[in-house]
Design a protein around this motif. Structure first.
Motif, PDB file in Angstrom:
ATOM      1  N   ALA A  41       0.841  -1.192   0.000  1.00 22.20           N
ATOM      2  CA  ALA A  41       0.000   0.000   0.000  1.00 22.20           C
ATOM      3  C   ALA A  41       0.875   1.241   0.000  1.00 22.20           C
ATOM      4  O   ALA A  41       1.952   1.259   0.584  1.00 22.20           O
ATOM      5  CB  ALA A  41      -0.885   0.000   1.240  1.00 22.20           C
ATOM      6  N   PRO A  42       0.436   2.301  -0.689  1.00 20.59           N
ATOM      7  CA  PRO A  42       1.230   3.534  -0.665  1.00 20.59           C
ATOM      8  C   PRO A  42       1.282   4.110   0.733  1.00 20.59           C
ATOM      9  O   PRO A  42       0.426   3.826   1.567  1.00 20.59           O
ATOM     10  CB  PRO A  42       0.476   4.447  -1.640  1.00 20.59           C
ATOM     11  CG  PRO A  42      -0.929   3.917  -1.649  1.00 20.59           C
ATOM     12  CD  PRO A  42      -0.800   2.431  -1.474  1.00 20.59           C
ATOM     13  N   LEU A  43       2.294   4.911   0.966  1.00 21.13           N
ATOM     14  CA  LEU A  43       2.461   5.552   2.266  1.00 21.13           C
ATOM     15  C   LEU A  43       1.287   6.477   2.528  1.00 21.13           C
ATOM     16  O   LEU A  43       1.037   7.416   1.787  1.00 21.13           O
ATOM     17  CB  LEU A  43       3.764   6.339   2.280  1.00 21.13           C
ATOM     18  CG  LEU A  43       4.174   6.964   3.596  1.00 21.13           C
ATOM     19  CD1 LEU A  43       4.488   5.876   4.608  1.00 21.13           C
ATOM     20  CD2 LEU A  43       5.408   7.844   3.402  1.00 21.13           C
ATOM     21  N   PRO A  57       6.046   0.448  -4.340  1.00 15.51           N
ATOM     22  CA  PRO A  57       5.419  -0.723  -4.976  1.00 15.51           C
ATOM     23  C   PRO A  57       6.447  -1.764  -5.390  1.00 15.51           C
ATOM     24  O   PRO A  57       7.591  -1.446  -5.719  1.00 15.51           O
ATOM     25  CB  PRO A  57       4.718  -0.130  -6.201  1.00 15.51           C
ATOM     26  CG  PRO A  57       4.515   1.313  -5.870  1.00 15.51           C
ATOM     27  CD  PRO A  57       5.694   1.692  -5.030  1.00 15.51           C
ATOM     28  N   LEU A  58       6.030  -3.016  -5.364  1.00 12.70           N
ATOM     29  CA  LEU A  58       6.909  -4.106  -5.772  1.00 12.70           C
ATOM     30  C   LEU A  58       7.082  -4.109  -7.286  1.00 12.70           C
ATOM     31  O   LEU A  58       6.183  -3.720  -8.024  1.00 12.70           O
ATOM     32  CB  LEU A  58       6.329  -5.444  -5.329  1.00 12.70           C
ATOM     33  CG  LEU A  58       6.182  -5.675  -3.827  1.00 12.70           C
ATOM     34  CD1 LEU A  58       5.473  -7.003  -3.589  1.00 12.70           C
ATOM     35  CD2 LEU A  58       7.524  -5.660  -3.146  1.00 12.70           C
ATOM     36  N   PRO A  59       8.218  -4.594  -7.777  1.00  9.47           N
ATOM     37  CA  PRO A  59       8.381  -4.764  -9.226  1.00  9.47           C
ATOM     38  C   PRO A  59       7.604  -5.987  -9.693  1.00  9.47           C
ATOM     39  O   PRO A  59       7.124  -6.777  -8.876  1.00  9.47           O
ATOM     40  CB  PRO A  59       9.892  -4.983  -9.364  1.00  9.47           C
ATOM     41  CG  PRO A  59      10.279  -5.636  -8.083  1.00  9.47           C
ATOM     42  CD  PRO A  59       9.395  -5.017  -7.022  1.00  9.47           C
ATOM     43  N   PRO A  60       7.496  -6.184 -10.996  1.00 13.62           N
ATOM     44  CA  PRO A  60       6.808  -7.390 -11.491  1.00 13.62           C
ATOM     45  C   PRO A  60       7.610  -8.640 -11.167  1.00 13.62           C
ATOM     46  O   PRO A  60       8.778  -8.567 -10.786  1.00 13.62           O
ATOM     47  CB  PRO A  60       6.735  -7.153 -13.004  1.00 13.62           C
ATOM     48  CG  PRO A  60       7.860  -6.224 -13.299  1.00 13.62           C
ATOM     49  CD  PRO A  60       7.972  -5.333 -12.089  1.00 13.62           C
ATOM     50  N   ASP A 288      12.870  -1.682  -1.778  1.00  9.67           N
ATOM     51  CA  ASP A 288      13.106  -0.509  -2.620  1.00  9.67           C
ATOM     52  C   ASP A 288      12.470  -0.632  -3.996  1.00  9.67           C
ATOM     53  O   ASP A 288      12.685   0.227  -4.866  1.00  9.67           O
ATOM     54  CB  ASP A 288      14.605  -0.269  -2.768  1.00  9.67           C
ATOM     55  CG  ASP A 288      15.258   0.081  -1.443  1.00  9.67           C
ATOM     56  OD1 ASP A 288      14.697   0.920  -0.717  1.00  9.67           O
ATOM     57  OD2 ASP A 288      16.305  -0.492  -1.115  1.00  9.67           O
ATOM     58  N   GLY A 289      11.732  -1.695  -4.239  1.00 10.33           N
ATOM     59  CA  GLY A 289      10.957  -1.789  -5.459  1.00 10.33           C
ATOM     60  C   GLY A 289      11.722  -2.213  -6.693  1.00 10.33           C
ATOM     61  O   GLY A 289      11.313  -1.902  -7.813  1.00 10.33           O
ATOM     62  N   TYR A 290      12.823  -2.938  -6.529  1.00 11.31           N
ATOM     63  CA  TYR A 290      13.510  -3.492  -7.697  1.00 11.31           C
ATOM     64  C   TYR A 290      14.129  -4.833  -7.312  1.00 11.31           C
ATOM     65  O   TYR A 290      14.066  -5.253  -6.154  1.00 11.31           O
ATOM     66  CB  TYR A 290      14.549  -2.513  -8.269  1.00 11.31           C
ATOM     67  CG  TYR A 290      15.638  -2.055  -7.319  1.00 11.31           C
ATOM     68  CD1 TYR A 290      16.829  -2.764  -7.194  1.00 11.31           C
ATOM     69  CD2 TYR A 290      15.509  -0.884  -6.575  1.00 11.31           C
ATOM     70  CE1 TYR A 290      17.846  -2.334  -6.345  1.00 11.31           C
ATOM     71  CE2 TYR A 290      16.512  -0.440  -5.729  1.00 11.31           C
ATOM     72  CZ  TYR A 290      17.682  -1.173  -5.625  1.00 11.31           C
ATOM     73  OH  TYR A 290      18.688  -0.749  -4.787  1.00 11.31           O
ATOM     74  N   HIS A 291      14.715  -5.515  -8.298  1.00 10.38           N
ATOM     75  CA  HIS A 291      15.177  -6.882  -8.065  1.00 10.38           C
ATOM     76  C   HIS A 291      16.619  -6.968  -7.569  1.00 10.38           C
ATOM     77  O   HIS A 291      16.894  -7.570  -6.537  1.00 10.38           O
ATOM     78  CB  HIS A 291      15.068  -7.704  -9.368  1.00 10.38           C
ATOM     79  CG  HIS A 291      13.684  -7.826  -9.895  1.00 10.38           C
ATOM     80  ND1 HIS A 291      13.338  -7.440 -11.173  1.00 10.38           N
ATOM     81  CD2 HIS A 291      12.534  -8.267  -9.327  1.00 10.38           C
ATOM     82  CE1 HIS A 291      12.044  -7.657 -11.376  1.00 10.38           C
ATOM     83  NE2 HIS A 291      11.539  -8.159 -10.268  1.00 10.38           N
TER      84      HIS A 291
END
Length: 537
Positions: A41-43, A57-60, A288-291
């Motif tokens: 969820a967004p802050l 948000p999470l990456p795909p 951090d939203g990346y792999h």
């Protein structure tokens, strides 16, 4: 009293991930924290909300889309209300312009060079952030083990990398036995924005931002193809990342990890391991939203154009193949040189023993027969270090090495690691693993100084000039020691020097992988259409 620098590791995925697991090899490595496509969820703003971090948000899923690989992180750090942190300059590698789009998809800039700065903008309402922090840790593996201990108690614990590896948990989480934590609280009143600099001033943009580079992006002396993304992280700063298909990602990893001039079978083995490692570790930067990152905290990733024809052929020859055990991708650890003896996983990190990474001699039959494991004492290790004939990978420059430390240099290293830094009086090996590697190093201080116990990966994290933990210590005087050792790296899994040696002897990549990871299986997985290899610009 000893001050232990412990290093823990776990192979257990996050709890949510296990709940969503399906019995397909790639599905087991697909998601960050959870195999489902749920997004954090967004802050939320408002004085009643207390969170552990700024949510991203999470990456795909890593197997369904290109990998999101960070090229530069913590961008904008140092920005104040008076001035911007270091600017980010992006340059096209050719005549065509870079094209920048904002969060709405609208094109906001088209130019061969873009300059981005940062500014702090007030939030509509302040946000309370509070967390317990465990760490710092020497590695992601160390932090992940602690996070999993909390997760097994139902705590939402996340691994973070604000500078060193840490574990963040809510303030009301029950403490873990033997794990020290510190509490961190802050009222956040601003957020960092990206500013597009132009001749007539700056324009604040709404992120995340997408960057297309038709001729590629000049980056650290090379060219990357993209597309690229600029997005916020969990610390209030920003990350520049490339969305790179898996097979093209390997073109940027294999030559930098093992060398483009390595024999074919060694390149093929490295391609399989790099692919396996990337998928199995794609949750590493979930917060951090990346792999993955692009430095030694992950796999070194750089200009794919440097991949030779032989590297590209090795990637094509092993396309989609990963190394598995019981249907799951393994932890495909590898390193430069093992000094003639493989390490067990539990000699590098605090973890349960794994059958496919055990302490074993790495050499001919004569080499193996001349080595008695376990090697628990200095004399056995000294005997090993005095030998080389018959070992695999002896051509590596650090197959045997020597490093000298003075008391002052040891004290300086302890200070740099944030540890007690009295005057070292004695360095003593407290414990060795089966391969002879040092598991615990006791540093005694003069007078009433507090002794320090370095353990596992904390040894090399602190005494950074040591190529490995396979060493014996020779005291040269009252305040000087010589470390005589062998190998470069943690020693677990494939030795790149050994693989190069074996490939030159005519071994196939399958045989090399079976030698270093016995009991594992090569499994072919179908790469997504977006992961097919292609010529970089």
């Amino acid at each position: 009293m000893l001050n232990p620098v412990a290093a823990d590791v776990s192979l257990t995925p996050p709890i949510g991930w296990l709940k969503c697991r399906v019995v397909v090899p790639l599905a087991l490595v697909s998601a960050i924290a959870c195999g489902c496509r749920a997004q954090e969820a967004p802050l939320e703003s408002g004085p009643s909300v207390v969170v552990t971090h700024r949510s991203v948000p999470l990456p795909p899923k890593a197997h369904e889309a290109p990998l999101w690989v960070a090229l530069d992180d913590h961008l904008g750090r140092g920005t104040t209300t008076q001035q911007s942190g270091p600017l980010l300059t992006l340059n096209s590698a050719g005549q065509e312009s870079l094209r920048l789009r904002d969060a709405s998809g609208a094109e906001v800039a088209e130019a061969r060079s873009l300059r981005l700065s940062w500014r702090l903008a007030p939030l509509a309402e302040p946000v309370e952030i509070a967390r317990q922090i465990a760490g710092p840790f020497a590695s992601f593996e160390s932090a992940e083990r602690i996070a999993n201990r909390w997760r097994h108690q139902g705590v939402v614990a996340r691994v973070a990398h604000p500078g060193d590896w840490e574990v963040w948990a809510p303030m009301d989480a029950e403490p873990l036995e033997g794990v020290s934590v510190r509490r961190w609280m802050r009222t956040v009143k601003t957020e960092m924005k990206v500013v597009l600099e132009g001749p007539s001033g700056g324009r604040t943009l709404q992120g995340p931002l997408m960057l297309a580079a038709p001729n590629g992006l000049l980056w650290q002396g090379g060219v990357l193809r993209g597309p690229f993304r600029l997005q916020p992280d969990a610390y209030g700063s920003w990350t520049l990342l490339e969305q790179v298909p898996l097979e093209r990602y390997l073109e940027g990893v294999v030559p930098h990890e093992i060398g483009a001039g390595s024999p074919r079978a060694a390149l093929e083995a490295q391609a399989v391991l790099a692919r396996t490692w990337a998928l199995a570790n794609s949750h590493r930067f979930a917060i951090d939203g990346y792999h993955l990152c692009s430095d030694t905290q992950c796999q070194v990733y750089s200009d794919p154009r440097q991949a030779s024809a032989a590297v590209r052929q090795a990637i094509r020859a092993t396309s989609g193949q990963v190394l598995t055990r019981n249907g799951e991708p393994i932890q495909a650890w590898y390193h430069a040189s093992n000094g003639g003896v493989m390490a067990g996983g539990d000699e590098a990190w605090a973890m349960d023993s794994l059958p496919y990474v055990q302490a074993r001699a790495d050499g001919s039959a004569a080499w193996v027969n001349g080595m008695a494991l376990p090697m628990k004492d200095a004399s056995s290790v000294s005997g090993l270090l005095a030998r080389s004939e018959g070992a695999y990978g002896t051509n590596h420059p650090r197959f045997r090495w020597s490093r000298t430390y003075s008391a002052g240099q040891v004290a300086q290293a302890l200070r740099a690691a944030g540890l007690p830094s009295g005057v070292p009086d004695d360095l003593r090996v407290e414990k060795r693993g089966a391969s002879g590697r040092v598991l615990a190093l006791d540093i005694e201080m003069t007078g009433d100084g507090e002794a320090v116990l370095l353990q596992l990966d904390g040894i090399r994290r602190t005494l950074r000039r040591l190529p490995s933990t396979l060493f014996v210590i020779e005291k040269l005087g009252p305040d000087r020691w010589r470390f005589n050792g062998g190998g470069f790296g943690h020693g677990v899994g494939l030795s790149q020097a050994g693989a190069i040696d074996l490939a030159a002897r005519g071994w196939s990549f399958e045989r090399i992988l079976s030698h270093y990871y016995p009991g594992t299986t090569l499994t072919a997985v179908q790469p997504s259409a977006s992961s097919l290899t292609g010529q970089a610009p």
